[in-house]
Structures are given as C-alpha cells and as structure tokens.
Design a protein around this motif. Structure first.
Motif, short mmCIF file in Angstrom:
data_model
loop_
_atom_site.label_atom_id
_atom_site.label_comp_id
_atom_site.label_asym_id
_atom_site.label_seq_id
_atom_site.Cartn_x
_atom_site.Cartn_y
_atom_site.Cartn_z
N GLN A 163 11.59 71.98 -55.92
CA GLN A 163 12.68 71.09 -55.56
C GLN A 163 12.79 69.89 -56.48
N ASP A 198 7.16 63.63 -51.15
CA ASP A 198 7.46 63.77 -49.73
C ASP A 198 6.82 62.59 -49.02
N SER A 256 7.87 61.57 -45.95
CA SER A 256 8.33 61.61 -44.57
C SER A 256 7.26 61.17 -43.59
N SER A 308 13.55 62.36 -44.45
CA SER A 308 13.25 63.75 -44.79
C SER A 308 13.39 64.06 -46.28
N ALA A 309 14.29 63.37 -46.98
CA ALA A 309 14.56 63.72 -48.37
C ALA A 309 13.41 63.31 -49.28
N GLU A 369 17.95 66.59 -42.22
CA GLU A 369 18.09 67.43 -43.41
C GLU A 369 19.53 67.34 -43.89
N GLU A 380 15.19 75.19 -55.19
CA GLU A 380 14.54 74.96 -53.90
C GLU A 380 14.79 73.53 -53.40
N HIS A 381 15.60 72.77 -54.12
CA HIS A 381 15.84 71.39 -53.72
C HIS A 381 16.57 71.34 -52.38
N PRO A 382 16.27 70.38 -51.51
CA PRO A 382 16.94 70.30 -50.21
C PRO A 382 18.46 70.24 -50.31
N ARG A 384 19.69 73.72 -51.11
CA ARG A 384 19.65 74.59 -49.92
C ARG A 384 20.81 74.27 -48.98
N ALA A 385 21.19 72.99 -48.90
CA ALA A 385 22.31 72.61 -48.04
C ALA A 385 23.61 73.24 -48.53
N ASP A 430 23.00 63.40 -44.33
CA ASP A 430 22.22 63.80 -43.17
C ASP A 430 23.18 64.01 -42.00
#
Length: 719
Positions: A3, A251, A253, A259-260, A411, A440-442, A445-446, A527
């Motif tokens: 990611q 990370d 979190s 979350s990011a 997310e 694979e970055h968040p 994926r979104a 988000d």
C-alpha cells in the motif's frame, strides 16, 4: 504492490493524521499531570472497592473471588441439606418427625457450627471491617444475623435457652443464599482484560540497534536517546524517534485511532508501537521508557481510572439503613418486653428481631439483576465489564462519539465523481479501477470496491507501476491511465478540475484520472459515514441527550460530518493526549458523559468518562479501558445500553423495595408492635415471608430476559 507504494495517502492533507504527525508525542510532558486533583465521575473504576464489602477484599482480584465463592457455595450447599433437614424447628415447620437415630440431634448443631465458622467467614470478617471503617452495610447486617442465629441456636441446642430459638436451618439457608449472591456478583464483575497489559503488548519484544556497520538485537528497554534502530517492513517502532533514513506508510491506528496509513519520511516523528507497513526505516530514538507517547497514554489511563470516585451501591445503602433499623427495633423491643414480661420472652423477641432482619432477598436483589442483565446484554452484543458504568448510563445526558471507526466506517469510500469533457462517470470509475486493480493501497481498494458495487466492467490492465506520493500508472485498452493527487497533475502539467475544489474544502481526498496525458475526470474519496449513525444521533436527540463528536481530523472534515449528522458540538483537531481533557471539560459544565471510541488514543477518555463505551472492533486497550463494550460497530447500540441501564435500574429498585419491604414490615411485627392486640409474629411465619420475598425478587429479575437489545428494537423502544 504494497500500500505504501501507491502514495495517495500523502494528499489527505486535511486530515488530522497528516497534519498532526506529532500527535501523542508530547503526551509524557503535557499529559502527565493533567488530571491531578480532578475528582472523577462515578462509574468507571468504582468497582475497585465495593462499598461495604471489605470482607472479601474489595474487587481487586475478581477471578480469585469468583473461584472462592463458587467453591464455598457448593461446599456449604452440601452441608446445608442435612443441617436443614435435621433441624428440629424446620421439622416442626413442615410437620415431620426426625428419625429415632442416635446422635441425629447433633447433626444440625455440628454442621451448623462448621457452616458458621467456614461459610460465614467472608461475612463476619466483612462485618468487622465495616465496624472498623464505621460504614455499616450489607456485610454487617448479614454478619449480625448469622452470629445471632448461631449463638441462639447453639444455646438452644445446649438447653441454655428455649428450644424455640433454635435457628440452625435458618443459619444454613442464610449462609448458602448469601454465598450464592456474592458468587453471582463476583462473576458478573470479573475483569476480562487489562488496559495496561494491552498497552505494553504494543511494543515489540526486540529492537535492532545500529552499532557501527552492523545491527545488534536488544530489548526496547535497553535503548537510549540518540540510538539509531532499524524498523523492518511490517515491524513495530520500538521507541519514539525521528526518521533518519527511508520512508514508509505508517499504520498509526493503534495510537491515533485513524484508519488511513500515513507516510513518514526523513525528518518526521514516529511513535513507539506504530507499524511500518510497506518498507523499512532507520529511526533515531528521541524518547524511551516513561517519556514515550505510549507511556504517557498509560499514565493518563491510570490517572483517569484512579481518579474516578467510588460509587456506593443501592443495596449497601439499604443494608446500612436496615442495620440501624433492626438494631433500634431490637433495643426498643428489649426495653419494652423487659417492662411487661420476663427475661426469657424478652430474649426470644430480641433474637427473633435480629434473625428476621437477615437480608435473604436483599442479598439477591442486586446480584440477580446484574447476572441476568450481563447475560442478556452479552446475547445482545453488549459486554458489561463494569456494573457501575451500566447503572450510570441511565443518567447520561451527553454522548461523545469518536468520529473515525465509530460514526464513520474507518475506511475510505468513493464519494463524488466528475468526468471532464462529457466523460461518463461510469467509464471514468471503470478506468480508475482498472489502473488501481493491482494496488493494495486503501484508496485503491476503495475505488475497485466502488466499481464492483456498481457492477461495472473493469478492463484488464498491464504495465502497472506506482510512484510514492504521486499515484499509479497502468496500460488500459492500449492507453496510459494514471490516477493520483496534486503531484500527478504537477508532473503532467495539468490543472485540477474546478468541480473538485469543494470536495477538498469538505475534507475529502481528491484523485485525478489522466489518460494519455489528458485529464478526463476526478473523484473524491473520504471516510464514509455509517447510515446507522444518523438514526443513532436522531434517536439520542429524541431522548433529550446532547451529541458531541471528537476527532483528530481538521475542522473542515469534522464539521462536514457533524453537519451531515446533525451533531450538536464538535471537538476537531484534538491530539490524543487531550481527548480526556475534552471529556473533563464537558463534565466541568455539569454534563454526565458517555464516551464512545475504539482507538488507543481513546483509552484515557473512555476511562475519564462517566461511562466508557468501546466499539468491539477497536483495540484491546480501548476495550480494556471501557466499562461497556459493543460487539458490533453499530452506533445505535448505544441506545441498547440506555435501554438496558433503565430496565436494570428499574428492576433493581423494584427488588430493593420488595426485599427491604419484607424487613420493614416483619421486623416491627417480630418485635411485638401488635402485641397489644394479641398478635406476635411467630418465627415460622417470618420464615415463610422471608422465603416468599426471596422468590418474588428472583421471579421479578427473570423478566429482564425478555428484553430485545437489538439496535433496531432499542431505537423503537426508546423513541
């Protein structure tokens, strides 16, 4: 592709996680004494000492007490059966004759004595403690009753006083029922985890310190300021420090609750316990041990839990009043009966009063409700760790929600889309998803998830590559498609679409889509607000509660979410170590606060609040610091806790009136208040009323099992 290689996260410049990358670092210096002298609220941590229960040592070791009372209950129950059945008064009460067996008359005295000495120990030692602290309560009332019953029964068995004062069966039942009540209570209060242990577990077991040209494995406790450590991909940072080599998506979190992943590069601060998700770093240590952010948060949790005031239980208050009530009745009875009758009758009346004062039903009134409530709550996805927190929930007038992961999903999700030059938004999203498919970055994926949710056909992509802090590039249908933020536009020499400017102002991450050097559109990623959040806020408003939101995000993001949900007040840009201060600020205004959160940075605030509610999907530390835990992440479950709290309090109050009502009526009758009209309550009648009171209390508590604690049902029930 990992990611961090994607780089989109760098452009969430509006968010607290990007701007506030020193969050939590100075907590050891600023937060250490924040709450000194601040009297905390009732509800969190109040169970550490239990009003009048000194006899079993408070609740510092719930697990030990559960085992002790469970074992003692079963042993005493086994002894109680022959004691009751061979008690002459019990035989007379039920109308049967004891068998003509040699020595049977001594079974009840011998076993009754064992039960008094062994089974009664927690109660008379507790009674002694209550006398020593001058705080009479349940333990003194129980201790007085079993002691009087024992002395009178022993004297009756030895022929020293009237055989009508033989109470072995009553002594046995009292010991067994009280042990059952305390076993139920201890079990319901048993702790499931430790916030401080969870904090310690965030640190890695080992650290790699750079010494010369090699690395040496050492314990984190052996690190010193200015040491340089290697943090490998997927590894945790062992101590607070500054990145001196490399860059990684971190990370954070477990510290920030956000979350990011946040990109950290040379010169940036990193915090102990955070994870380098994609690549390695070299970090120069700037703080170790008690000076780290984790240690500061740990201190805040300790302070907030330690400063919470001790709540006095309703049953203890009732028991304290009943103790003085019974004692006064016994003294008055002694004086009056000595004036109008003989010493034998006087002794009989006094002993009857003191034994009848034993709180059979009172001892079960609260524990039964607690046990059924916690069991019913668990089935409804609500774990009650602190009974006092649940009791306090009915009085809450302000609910403070953490934003990320609580009111929002925690997310990223695709929001707005705009195609340039008439480009259809479906085609724009399809091309963006194709380019992002291998990332694979968040944020990637979104985008892919949004295309899938719309059942779009996503073409295959080749030649995928990613540039940190810029974006991704891939070949789609023979064209070069790029997706990224401001740096991508800068590389391509393009300007952002005017339509995207309001998105950024509202706090969304704006990504642009470029095909063969031409800007074909833009999309926003932010988000996503949970749809259940609106129902939760509306329902809380209908109940007359104030709803407040707290977040580390910047003002535009926070106020956009608050406006969407109709939230009354917003605390934005709040650093982790200051969240507990915001709770205290609300309390200083006279508010009774329930805090709902899921991150480590929420732990001090959860402990400081009158009621701490942890989202079950959150971290172990937040869960351990809360009094109530939601297994689901549905914010409407807060309504379930309110419903449960109100129902439990209602049953507790009813049970206390039933239990205390028996004593209020039976004690003066036993003392002979109606003797002038020819009625003096026999001991047998008192025993029947005593049993009836216990049965009523037990049946009334059972009605709690009918509660429907689903979020939907709770919203309907309360609104």
């Amino acid at each position: 592709m990992t990611q961090g290689a994607h780089g989109h996260g760098d452009h969430k410049g509006h968010a607290g996680t990007s701007n506030d990358h020193h969050a939590g670092h100075d907590v050891s210096r600023e937060g250490h004494g924040t709450h000194d002298g601040h009297e905390g609220p009732a509800g969190q941590g109040g169970h550490s000492e239990h009003g009048g229960h000194g006899g079993h040592g408070g609740h510092s070791g719930h697990g030990d007490h559960v085992a002790m009372f469970r074992r003692l209950f079963w042993i005493m129950l086994a002894l109680a059966v022959p004691t009751v059945l061979t008690s002459p008064m019990f035989a007379d009460l039920l109308g049967y004759d004891l068998p003509d067996v040699p020595g049977i008359g001594w079974v009840a005295p011998v076993l009754g004595t064992v039960m008094f000495v062994w089974g009664g120990k927690p109660f008379y030692t507790g009674a002694i403690e209550e006398i020593r602290t001058r705080k009479p309560g349940m333990m003194l009332l129980i201790g007085m009753a079993i002691t009087v019953a024992f002395v009178a029964s022993l004297a009756a068995s030895l022929g020293l006083i009237s055989h009508e004062l033989e109470f072995w069966w009553e002594l046995a039942l009292l010991v067994v029922i009280m042990l059952l009540g305390h076993w139920i209570e201890m079990r319901s209060l048993a702790q499931t985890s430790s916030a401080l242990d969870s904090l310690a577990a965030l640190l890695p077991d080992e650290a790699e310190r750079v010494e010369g040209g090699t690395t040496v494995t050492v314990a984190p406790s052996d690190l010193a300021v200015d040491d340089v450590v290697v943090v490998r991909p997927g590894g945790r940072v062992p101590a607070d420090g500054v990145v001196v080599q490399g860059a990684a998506a971190m990370d954070e979190s477990m510290i920030t609750g956000e979350s990011a992943a946040v990109r950290r590069s040379e010169g940036d601060q990193v915090v102990a316990g955070t994870v380098a998700t994609d690549s390695g770093l070299r970090v120069q240590v700037s703080a170790v041990g008690d000076n780290t952010a984790l240690a500061g948060i740990r201190r805040l949790v300790e302070q907030a839990q330690g400063s919470s005031s001790r709540a006095q239980r309703l049953a203890d208050k009732a028991a304290a009043w009943l103790f003085w009530y019974a004692l006064a009745a016994a003294i008055i009875a002694a004086i009056v009966w000595l004036l109008i009758s003989d010493p034998g009758t006087t002794l009989e009346r006094v002993i009857t009063v003191l034994v009848i004062a034993c709180p059979h039903a009172l001892g079960l009134a609260i524990p039964l409700v607690v046990s059924i409530t916690t069991e019913r709550a668990a089935r409804g996805g609500v774990l009650v760790k602190d009974r006092l927190a649940l009791e306090q929930m009915r009085a809450v007038d302000t609910v403070l929600f953490d934003k990320t992961g609580t009111l929002t999903r925690g997310e990223p999700a695709v929001g707005s889309l705009h195609g340039a030059g008439g480009m259809p938004t479906a085609e724009l999203l399809s091309l963006a998803a194709a380019a992002e498919a291998d990332s694979e970055h968040p944020l990637a994926r979104a985008i892919v998830r949004a295309a899938r949710d719309q059942d779009l056909e996503v073409p295959a992509a080749t030649d995928f590559s990613a540039s940190p802090a810029v974006g991704v590039t891939a070949t789609v249908n023979g064209s070069t498609v790029r997706v990224g933020g401001p740096y991508l536009l800068e590389e391509e020499g393009l300007s952002a679409l005017p339509e995207s400017e309001p998105w950024a102002a509202d706090g969304a991450t704006v990504l642009h889509v470029v095909r063969d050097g031409e800007l074909i559109g833009a999309l926003s990623v932010s988000d996503e607000v949970r749809p259940e959040s609106r129902q939760a806020v509306d329902a809380l408003h209908q109940l007359g509660l104030q709803v407040v939101m707290i977040t580390g995000d910047a003002e535009p993001v926070a106020h956009a979410v608050a406006a969407d949900l109709g939230i009354d007040e917003v605390f934005a840009g709040v650093r982790p170590e200051h969240k507990a201060d915001k709770v205290a600020e609300l309390q200083d205004r006279g508010r009774t606060v329930a805090m709902v959160g899921d991150g480590v940075n929420d732990a001090p605030a959860l402990a400081r609040a009158d009621v701490g509610i942890a989202i079950g999907a959150g971290t172990d530390v937040a869960i351990a610091s809360a009094g109530v835990i939601l297994a689901s992440d549905d914010p409407r479950s807060v309504l379930s806790i309110i419903q449960l709290s109100r129902a439990a309090y209602r049953k507790m109050t009813q049970n206390l009136w039933w239990a205390a009502g028996y004593n209020l009526i039976s004690v003066p009758l036993a003392a002979g208040v109606l003797a002038p009209v020819g009625f003096v309550m026999p001991m047998a009648v008192g025993a029947v009323l005593m049993s009836l009171s216990t049965v009523i209390v037990a049946l009334n508590a059972q009605t709690l099992r009918r509660l429907d604690l689903s979020p939907e049902a709770s919203v309907r029930e309360l609104t």
